[in-house]
Design an enzyme around this catalytic site. Structure first.
Site, PDB file in Angstrom:
ATOM      1  N   ALA A   1      -9.089  -1.850   6.147  1.00 17.91           N
ATOM      2  CA  ALA A   1      -8.960  -1.180   4.853  1.00 17.91           C
ATOM      3  C   ALA A   1     -10.136  -0.225   4.605  1.00 17.91           C
ATOM      4  O   ALA A   1     -10.508   0.029   3.456  1.00 17.91           O
ATOM      5  CB  ALA A   1      -8.833  -2.195   3.713  1.00 17.91           C
TER       6      ALA A   1
ATOM      7  N   GLU B   1      -9.887   5.221   7.447  1.00 18.98           N
ATOM      8  CA  GLU B   1      -8.457   5.511   7.499  1.00 18.98           C
ATOM      9  C   GLU B   1      -8.016   6.846   6.887  1.00 18.98           C
ATOM     10  O   GLU B   1      -7.117   7.493   7.430  1.00 18.98           O
ATOM     11  CB  GLU B   1      -7.681   4.396   6.769  1.00 18.98           C
ATOM     12  CG  GLU B   1      -7.802   3.044   7.404  1.00 18.98           C
ATOM     13  CD  GLU B   1      -7.309   1.957   6.457  1.00 18.98           C
ATOM     14  OE1 GLU B   1      -8.025   1.640   5.490  1.00 18.98           O
ATOM     15  OE2 GLU B   1      -6.213   1.450   6.678  1.00 18.98           O
TER      16      GLU B   1
ATOM     17  N   ARG C   1       0.820  -1.205   0.000  1.00 17.22           N
ATOM     18  CA  ARG C   1       0.000   0.000   0.000  1.00 17.22           C
ATOM     19  C   ARG C   1       0.863   1.267   0.000  1.00 17.22           C
ATOM     20  O   ARG C   1       0.521   2.257  -0.642  1.00 17.22           O
ATOM     21  CB  ARG C   1      -0.922   0.014   1.211  1.00 17.22           C
ATOM     22  CG  ARG C   1      -2.348  -0.013   0.784  1.00 17.22           C
ATOM     23  CD  ARG C   1      -3.287  -0.002   1.947  1.00 17.22           C
ATOM     24  NE  ARG C   1      -4.561  -0.467   1.449  1.00 17.22           N
ATOM     25  CZ  ARG C   1      -5.464   0.332   0.891  1.00 17.22           C
ATOM     26  NH1 ARG C   1      -5.279   1.621   0.804  1.00 17.22           N
ATOM     27  NH2 ARG C   1      -6.587  -0.172   0.416  1.00 17.22           N
TER      28      ARG C   1
END
Lengths: 747, 164
Positions: free
Chosen positions: A502, A705, A303
């Site tokens: 996620a 996030e 990521r």
């Protein structure tokens, strides 16, 4: 709508794992752990442990009936060490005693004879020794070497960012209860129902249908309860062997000392721009300090790698990323999952370049801001980002030019104190980059009294996913939310669930819930049509709990409809499944479309710096973030505010220290997270208006996030103030604690 | 380990409890009396999740030994609501959505109640001082601050809550 658990939380009646009434005969588990960072085990001496008061049993790897393995991705993490140790805190033996205190006191008496080997604690040194997890990854887009030749300005440097302790308020824990037919039920604080279910079954040597994992709620997780299964599997092993209930509650300092953190990274960057400040080329090396086992580090690295270009349009890029195997506890997921690190490097590079060009960093950022139609280095075309609109909305709220002028004026007229500001744009891909994980199931049951029960794979950890799912179900069925209850997350109701992480919890599980409710609605509309003597179910709708025919309310209410449908033998239970469409990433070419969409935002952070003492305070944080058409503004604003504060903590005060031997030195008394005085006097969150997102449930966008990245604004605002004092030094590392600020100024 | 028989008034009822010398007030509340509303966040007096009233003063119950509470009066989060009616600070925390995971909430409520009891009209600075020992990892604090401010603004005498 409010978080459904709030009434219980304020009354102190909500139940976390350790609040469940302990079953009769419940025992307590603790772990004997390694005091050596790297070595070969000659022998374990557990006689004193076994003889300690209250101890019932002590187990080692030899007692594991199934697989002695809890590696989340790679098979490299034994539950209990076999012949070598790789980090201080690695579990060597499992102690079971009559009380929590007796178990941990006994565990401290464990001794191991270990032949010490030199521990590697530096990621670059690990790389030099060939100690890496998986493979190096390289992503090249355009022709960076040629592009650098044409650049008017080339700026390069080195950077580092530190680890971050999750500091979830509820430490790692589980309660395991043996049940009949050699089955076992485990109540655990974990984000990963599917994966932990599998770890449990593997270690116990049982088929998964003999293991039931039940999750009510978590007292925070932030990624730290996603991949490391030791503390859930260990009590289950003890319960299974002793045929008695066993609970393990990790003491706070043990949790801090032995659990994974946000990965520290080191970076080498080089950025090239033309005369006008257009970024032409960027090159970055990411050295991930992963710890002793791969855990979930390669996914985190992936990521960072895919987000190396941050929020910017960069035509020529080379990214090299490597996960370095070091002798510290295996680091794991933490809100942002590598994106904060990837973003930090490019933000620093752009800021550094702005200094060299003599322009405000915000000017370069706006000029190079990626937007719809731009192509990311791995080939994905951006769409529906609203990145420019977020920036303009922020500018309209705060007047960036005026803010810059005010800071410049203050700094011109002050020497003992300075001000600084930073604008941070966020561009965060939503979906698991591992395509297979983008799936979810939901089970919706309607009972004959009209009440509705929803089960999904989503785990409630304070982020409000249960409230969102409840809303999706109520909205889809056309009934009031209070008729819907979201049940615990349970592997027997929804199997093989992906972790709640996620930022996809509501996207995936909400969509599966919607599908299941739509399925039920189809059956009920068909039945209602027949019941009302009307053949066309298209004419039937349900609104506010009343059956409508051709848009007009009928006498038939929800509870009557449901009872009549059941009597007429209509199935009132539905399971549905959702898999995010059109996702792919080719690992060979590093090209594809791994994300369903992007979550964007922009923020302004301003600080005041005391140049004599090195202390600083945040003056103002203004965040604009796009959450699509919010499922719940109340929840989304809370997620943004909390995420930003965690990012501020990572950027400023959260500093974990290791001793030279690899021990974590900072326990709960020394590791500081932000407190109420860290909150800036002005802190405002604006959700972007009129945003739609066809790629997620009910037009919403994920929120968990991405906002954390805005917290980087604190680091860059402090840096801005520092650089107005002196520029004859390299960029400092992250976090910028007052101590580091002082040393920068006066060292 | 020596054991002691102590008498302690918890949430208005007199309890006779047999406690070992090293048992904390927190453990006694949770394990001896089943009052699990008070949470154990750090066992180190850092996080404030275990805050309770001891003789009217807010304390970290993980730092107080149970034997010290012989003859004392203890009040926990479970006592804030009276006859099912929420205390104004509880109501304000709900009104402001100042809860995410909920683990720090009981301690926050006790510290806020203690502040408002001794200072019904605190300044923002006084609120920050009073609650600086109650950490929260989820909310970022802004709603907690607003909830306490608002509870003060509406005149948060205990026992009047739930009406808004």
């Amino acid at each position: 709508m409010k978080n459904v658990d709030m009434q219980m939380h304020v009354r102190g009646t909500s139940q976390f794992v350790d609040d469940l009434a302990a079953p009769a005969g419940c025992l307590h588990a603790a772990l004997v752990t390694s005091r050596v960072a790297r070595g070969r085990i000659r022998s374990l001496d557990l006689a004193e442990v076994l003889a300690a008061p209250g101890v019932v049993a002590v187990y080692t790897h030899r007692d594991v009936p199934g697989l002695n393995e809890v590696g989340h991705v790679l098979r490299d993490q034994p539950l209990l060490a076999v012949d070598q140790v790789e980090y201080i805190g690695q579990p060597l033996a499992l102690v079971v005693a009559e009380s929590h205190q007796a178990a941990w006191q006994a565990a401290a008496l464990g001794r191991a004879d270990i032949e010490e080997l030199p521990a590697v604690l530096d990621p670059r040194e690990a790389l030099a020794q060939g100690m890496i997890h998986g493979q190096k990854r390289i992503l090249v887009s355009g022709d960076p070497d040629a592009a650098f030749q044409t650049c008017r300005h080339v700026v390069q440097g080195r950077l580092a960012s530190g680890p971050q302790e999750h500091f979830y308020f509820e430490t790692q824990r589980a309660l395991a209860v043996p049940t009949e037919h050699d089955t076992i039920k485990v109540h655990a604080s974990t984000q990963s129902p599917g994966a932990f279910h599998r770890h449990l079954a593997e270690v116990l040597g049982l088929p998964m249908h003999k293991v039931e994992l039940d999750i009510r709620r978590l007292g925070g997780a932030f990624g730290g309860k996603e991949s490391t299964a030791v503390w859930v599997v260990a009590p289950a092993l003890a319960a299974f062997l002793l045929k008695r209930p066993v609970k393990l509650v990790l003491p706070r300092n043990h949790d801090i000392a032995t659990s994974g953190k946000r990965h520290p990274y080191e970076y080498d960057y080089r950025i090239g721009l033309d005369e006008e400040g257009q970024i032409l080329a960027y090159e970055v090396d990411l050295y991930q300090h992963a710890g002793a086992c791969a855990d979930i580090s390669l996914a985190v690295l992936g990521r960072s790698f895919l987000h190396a270009s941050g929020a910017y349009r960069i035509p020529n890029i080379r990214v090299r990323a490597v996960s370095c195997r070091t002798n510290i506890p295996p680091n794991n997921a933490f809100r942002g999952f590598g994106v904060p690190q990837g973003t930090f490097a490019i933000e620093a590079a752009v800021t550094h370049a702005a200094e060299v060009l003599g322009v405000p960093a915000a000017q370069l950022k706006r000029k190079n801001l990626a937007g719809d139609g731009d192509v990311l280095p791995f080939g994905m075309v951006l769409e529906n980002t609203n990145s420019g609109r977020c920036w303009e909305t922020l500018d309209a709220r705060v007047d960036l030019a005026a803010r810059h002028a005010a800071v410049a004026e203050y700094n011109r007229t002050h020497t003992d104190s300075k001000r600084g500001l930073a604008v941070v744009p966020v561009c965060f891909g939503i979906s698991f980059a591992q395509t297979a994980l983008n799936q979810a199931g939901a089970l919706v049951n309607i009972f004959v009294d009209g009440s509705v029960e929803v089960s999904t794979g989503a785990v409630e950890m304070g982020q409000g996913v249960n409230t969102k799912i409840q809303l999706v179900a109520a909205r889809t069925l056309g009934i009031a939310p209070d008729r819907v209850r979201v049940h615990t997350t349970n592997t027997s109701r929804v199997p093989n669930a992906s972790p709640t992480s996620a930022s996809t919890g509501a996207d995936l599980n909400g969509m599966a819930t919607k599908y299941a409710c739509e399925d039920l609605l189809t059956r009920l509309r068909r039945f209602a049509g027949q019941h009302l003597g009307h053949d066309d179910p298209e004419q039937i709708t349900i609104r506010e709990g009343v059956v409508h025919l051709a848009g007009k309310p009928t006498e038939l209410r929800w509870e009557k409809l449901v009872a009549a449908a059941q009597w007429a033998r209509v199935d009132l239970s539905s399971h549905a499944f959702y898999a995010t469409p059109n996702l792919h990433l080719d690992p060979k070419t590093e090209r594809g479309r791994p994300f369903a969409y992007y979550s964007c935002g922009t923020s302004l952070t301003e600080v005041w710096l005391d140049c004599v003492r090195g202390t600083y305070r945040l003056e103002s944080v203004e965040v604009v973030h796009d959450v699509g058409r919010s499922l719940s503004e109340v929840i989304d604003r809370g997620q943004v505010a909390g995420g930003v504060m965690q990012g501020i903590g990572w950027s400023t005060v959260e500093q974990l220290r290791y001793a030279p031997d690899g021990r974590v030195l900072t326990g709960a008394n020394a590791y500081k997270i932000p407190d109420l005085k860290s909150l800036a006097p002005h802190f405002a969150v604006t959700l972007l208006e009129n945003s739609q997102n066809p790629n997620a449930v009910c037009n919403s966008k994920a929120v968990g996030e991405p906002p954390l990245i805005h917290g980087l604004g604190a680091w860059f605002a402090i840096l801005d103030a520092l650089r107005s004092v002196r520029r004859d030094k390299d960029l400092p590392s992250l976090p910028l604690t007052p101590e580091k600020v002082f040393m920068y100024l006066h060292g | 380990m020596a054991h002691h028989k102590i008498s302690v008034t918890v949430n208005g009822s007199v309890e006779s409890v047999d406690v070992p010398s090293n048992m904390t007030l927190l453990t006694m509340l949770r394990e001896k009396l089943g009052l699990t509303g008070t949470k154990n966040g750090c066992t180190a007096g850092e996080c404030g999740a275990c805050t309770v009233f001891l003789n009217g003063e807010p304390v970290n119950s993980c730092l107080v030994l149970a034997v010290e509470c012989d003859g004392a009066e203890v009040r926990t989060v479970e006592s804030l609501a009276r006859n099912g009616q929420l205390d104004p600070i509880q109501q304000s925390v709900i009104d402001h959505n100042a809860v995410q995971c909920g683990f720090c909430t009981p301690g926050v409520l006790i510290s806020a109640r203690a502040l408002l009891d001794r200072n019904p009209d605190p300044t923002e600075e006084e609120i920050r001082d009073a609650l600086v020992g109650n950490l929260c990892r989820c909310t970022g604090y802004i709603r907690i601050l607003d909830a306490v401010k608002d509870a003060a603004r509406v005149g948060a005498a205990p026992g009047t809550g739930g009406s808004r």
